[in-house]
Design a protein around this motif. Structure first.
Motif, PDB file in Angstrom:
ATOM      1  N   ALA A   2      -6.580  17.128 -70.221  1.00  0.00           N
ATOM      2  CA  ALA A   2      -7.874  17.778 -70.035  1.00  0.00           C
ATOM      3  C   ALA A   2      -7.718  19.267 -69.722  1.00  0.00           C
ATOM      4  CB  ALA A   2      -8.655  17.088 -68.916  1.00  0.00           C
ATOM      5  N   GLN A   3      -6.695  19.619 -68.943  1.00  0.00           N
ATOM      6  CA  GLN A   3      -6.490  21.019 -68.583  1.00  0.00           C
ATOM      7  C   GLN A   3      -6.107  21.850 -69.817  1.00  0.00           C
ATOM      8  OE1 GLN A   3      -3.716  21.539 -65.372  1.00  0.00           O
ATOM      9  NE2 GLN A   3      -4.109  23.731 -65.172  1.00  0.00           N
ATOM     10  N   TRP A   4      -5.246  21.275 -70.672  1.00  0.00           N
ATOM     11  CA  TRP A   4      -4.842  21.976 -71.883  1.00  0.00           C
ATOM     12  C   TRP A   4      -6.027  22.129 -72.832  1.00  0.00           C
ATOM     13  CZ3 TRP A   4      -2.325  25.475 -73.940  1.00  0.00           C
ATOM     14  CH2 TRP A   4      -1.933  25.512 -75.294  1.00  0.00           C
ATOM     15  N   LEU A   5      -6.872  21.083 -72.902  1.00  0.00           N
ATOM     16  CA  LEU A   5      -8.047  21.136 -73.756  1.00  0.00           C
ATOM     17  C   LEU A   5      -9.004  22.231 -73.280  1.00  0.00           C
ATOM     18  CD1 LEU A   5      -9.554  19.911 -76.152  1.00  0.00           C
ATOM     19  CD2 LEU A   5     -10.593  18.266 -74.572  1.00  0.00           C
ATOM     20  N   THR A   6      -9.170  22.347 -71.964  1.00  0.00           N
ATOM     21  CA  THR A   6     -10.026  23.401 -71.405  1.00  0.00           C
ATOM     22  C   THR A   6      -9.481  24.780 -71.735  1.00  0.00           C
ATOM     23  OG1 THR A   6     -10.719  21.955 -69.592  1.00  0.00           O
ATOM     24  CG2 THR A   6     -11.024  24.325 -69.285  1.00  0.00           C
ATOM     25  N   SER A   7      -8.137  24.904 -71.673  1.00  0.00           N
ATOM     26  CA  SER A   7      -7.506  26.189 -72.004  1.00  0.00           C
ATOM     27  C   SER A   7      -7.738  26.552 -73.470  1.00  0.00           C
ATOM     28  CB  SER A   7      -6.006  26.123 -71.713  1.00  0.00           C
ATOM     29  OG  SER A   7      -5.350  27.285 -72.151  1.00  0.00           O
ATOM     30  N   LEU A   8      -7.625  25.564 -74.347  1.00  0.00           N
ATOM     31  CA  LEU A   8      -7.850  25.817 -75.774  1.00  0.00           C
ATOM     32  C   LEU A   8      -9.297  26.207 -76.047  1.00  0.00           C
ATOM     33  CD1 LEU A   8      -5.770  22.903 -77.353  1.00  0.00           C
ATOM     34  CD2 LEU A   8      -5.211  25.347 -77.398  1.00  0.00           C
ATOM     35  N   GLU A   9     -10.226  25.548 -75.356  1.00  0.00           N
ATOM     36  CA  GLU A   9     -11.639  25.894 -75.532  1.00  0.00           C
ATOM     37  C   GLU A   9     -11.898  27.338 -75.096  1.00  0.00           C
ATOM     38  OE1 GLU A   9     -13.936  24.263 -76.931  1.00  0.00           O
ATOM     39  OE2 GLU A   9     -13.363  22.162 -76.971  1.00  0.00           O
ATOM     40  N   ALA A  10     -11.228  27.762 -74.013  1.00  0.00           N
ATOM     41  CA  ALA A  10     -11.389  29.140 -73.549  1.00  0.00           C
ATOM     42  C   ALA A  10     -10.843  30.135 -74.577  1.00  0.00           C
ATOM     43  CB  ALA A  10     -10.687  29.322 -72.203  1.00  0.00           C
ATOM     44  N   GLN A  11      -9.698  29.782 -75.194  1.00  0.00           N
ATOM     45  CA  GLN A  11      -9.128  30.653 -76.232  1.00  0.00           C
ATOM     46  C   GLN A  11     -10.053  30.740 -77.441  1.00  0.00           C
ATOM     47  OE1 GLN A  11      -4.905  29.926 -77.166  1.00  0.00           O
ATOM     48  NE2 GLN A  11      -4.769  28.778 -75.248  1.00  0.00           N
ATOM     49  N   LEU A  12     -10.623  29.596 -77.827  1.00  0.00           N
ATOM     50  CA  LEU A  12     -11.548  29.596 -78.965  1.00  0.00           C
ATOM     51  C   LEU A  12     -12.763  30.473 -78.677  1.00  0.00           C
ATOM     52  CD1 LEU A  12     -11.422  25.814 -79.956  1.00  0.00           C
ATOM     53  CD2 LEU A  12     -10.650  27.733 -81.356  1.00  0.00           C
ATOM     54  N   ALA A  13     -13.272  30.390 -77.456  1.00  0.00           N
ATOM     55  CA  ALA A  13     -14.428  31.201 -77.092  1.00  0.00           C
ATOM     56  C   ALA A  13     -14.079  32.683 -77.100  1.00  0.00           C
ATOM     57  CB  ALA A  13     -14.938  30.785 -75.714  1.00  0.00           C
ATOM     58  N   GLU A  14     -12.915  33.027 -76.547  1.00  0.00           N
ATOM     59  CA  GLU A  14     -12.510  34.433 -76.462  1.00  0.00           C
ATOM     60  C   GLU A  14     -12.317  35.048 -77.845  1.00  0.00           C
ATOM     61  OE1 GLU A  14      -8.638  37.119 -75.063  1.00  0.00           O
ATOM     62  OE2 GLU A  14      -8.780  34.990 -74.495  1.00  0.00           O
ATOM     63  N   HIS A  15     -11.505  34.383 -78.672  1.00  0.00           N
ATOM     64  CA  HIS A  15     -11.198  34.949 -79.980  1.00  0.00           C
ATOM     65  C   HIS A  15     -12.375  34.802 -80.946  1.00  0.00           C
ATOM     66  CE1 HIS A  15      -7.171  35.764 -78.709  1.00  0.00           C
ATOM     67  NE2 HIS A  15      -6.958  34.499 -78.411  1.00  0.00           N
ATOM     68  N   GLY A  16     -13.139  33.720 -80.807  1.00  0.00           N
ATOM     69  CA  GLY A  16     -14.318  33.557 -81.645  1.00  0.00           C
ATOM     70  C   GLY A  16     -15.346  34.655 -81.385  1.00  0.00           C
ATOM     71  N   ALA A  17     -15.530  35.014 -80.113  1.00  0.00           N
ATOM     72  CA  ALA A  17     -16.462  36.084 -79.781  1.00  0.00           C
ATOM     73  C   ALA A  17     -15.984  37.422 -80.340  1.00  0.00           C
ATOM     74  CB  ALA A  17     -16.636  36.179 -78.267  1.00  0.00           C
ATOM     75  N   ALA A  18     -14.669  37.663 -80.273  1.00  0.00           N
ATOM     76  CA  ALA A  18     -14.121  38.913 -80.817  1.00  0.00           C
ATOM     77  C   ALA A  18     -14.284  38.971 -82.330  1.00  0.00           C
ATOM     78  CB  ALA A  18     -12.653  39.034 -80.431  1.00  0.00           C
ATOM     79  N   ILE A  19     -14.073  37.844 -83.010  1.00  0.00           N
ATOM     80  CA  ILE A  19     -14.247  37.783 -84.466  1.00  0.00           C
ATOM     81  C   ILE A  19     -15.694  38.084 -84.837  1.00  0.00           C
ATOM     82  CG2 ILE A  19     -14.268  36.199 -86.436  1.00  0.00           C
ATOM     83  CD1 ILE A  19     -11.827  34.813 -85.114  1.00  0.00           C
TER      84      ILE A  19
END
Length: 236
Positions: free
Chosen positions: A177-194
């Motif tokens: 669950a912790q790794w999944l939360t980290s991946l979701e945060a990365q998706l949000a960060e880079h998706g917003a930048a894109i």
């Protein structure tokens, strides 16, 4: 930056080719099969991505060549500045791995975007606006990359996080669950930048079009549909 010199070794039908460009526009001409498009494909490899034809790297090696291929160039920013050497290619020992060098030093392919902005529109892309949205997004991202070299890094990291999340969700019962939360945060960060880079590019293009004088051709209106809003406001 402008492309001042181009050298090809065992690339497509060119065993060895040397070209130097003068100032202004450059036109390539010659008989069918002379290798004009191959030259353009070689130039397209001086930018991040898979190039004009999106071909596999080993397919670019000249038939009969015993090694890999090399594309070397010098780009210039003016008479007062030293030219920058950009090179890419593959070696026989690693035919599927692309090598990039900037002024002789190894570099990531994404670093090429800091020196040259390259965009192409070919006859093979004439169905761009009637085919999939994914094809249009890739074309838009090429436009964005010409203005913001960091766009490729955000895209690569977004895709990597998306693949990792997919693997976790395939076995959700045992997912961390912790790794999944980290991946979701990365998706949000880079998706917003894109998204921000895409919107900024379209805004710049729209402003440029609005400033052009009236012409007999229709003036395009550029928009980027917000998929979340489109779903939210859909009639169903």
């Amino acid at each position: 930056m402008t492309l001042a010199r181009l050298s090809l070794t065992d690339f497509r039908n060119h065993a060895a080719a040397e070209m130097a460009a003068g100032p202004g526009l450059v036109a390539l001409h010659g008989d069918n099969g002379a290798g004009k498009t191959n030259i353009l494909e070689a130039i397209s490899l001086l930018a991040p991505g898979r190039g004009l034809r999106r071909a596999a790297l080993p397919d670019m090696v000249r038939d009969g060549a015993t090694g890999g291929f090399a594309v070397f160039s010098e780009v210039s920013a003016g008479d007062d500045l030293a030219p920058v050497a950009l090179g890419t290619g593959i070696e026989p020992a690693h035919p599927g791995r692309r090598i990039v060098r900037i002024n002789g030093a190894a570099a990531a392919a994404t670093a090429l975007g800091e020196w040259l902005a390259i965009l192409w529109l070919t006859p093979a892309m004439d169905r761009l606006f009637v085919e999939t949205a994914g094809n249009r997004r890739r074309f838009l991202d090429r436009l964005v990359l010409a203005l913001d070299p960091r766009h490729a890094q955000h895209g690569n990291r977004y895709e990597a996080a998306l693949r990792a999340r997919g693997k976790l969700l395939a076995d959700l019962a045992n997912a961390d669950a912790q790794w999944l939360t980290s991946l979701e945060a990365q998706l949000a960060e880079h998706g917003a930048a894109i998204d921000a880079a895409r919107q900024a590019t379209l805004a710049a293009l729209s402003a440029e079009l609005a400033g052009q004088p009236d012409a007999p051709f229709a003036r395009p209106v550029l928009t980027l549909v917000d998929s979340e809003g489109a779903v939210r406001d859909a009639p169903w």
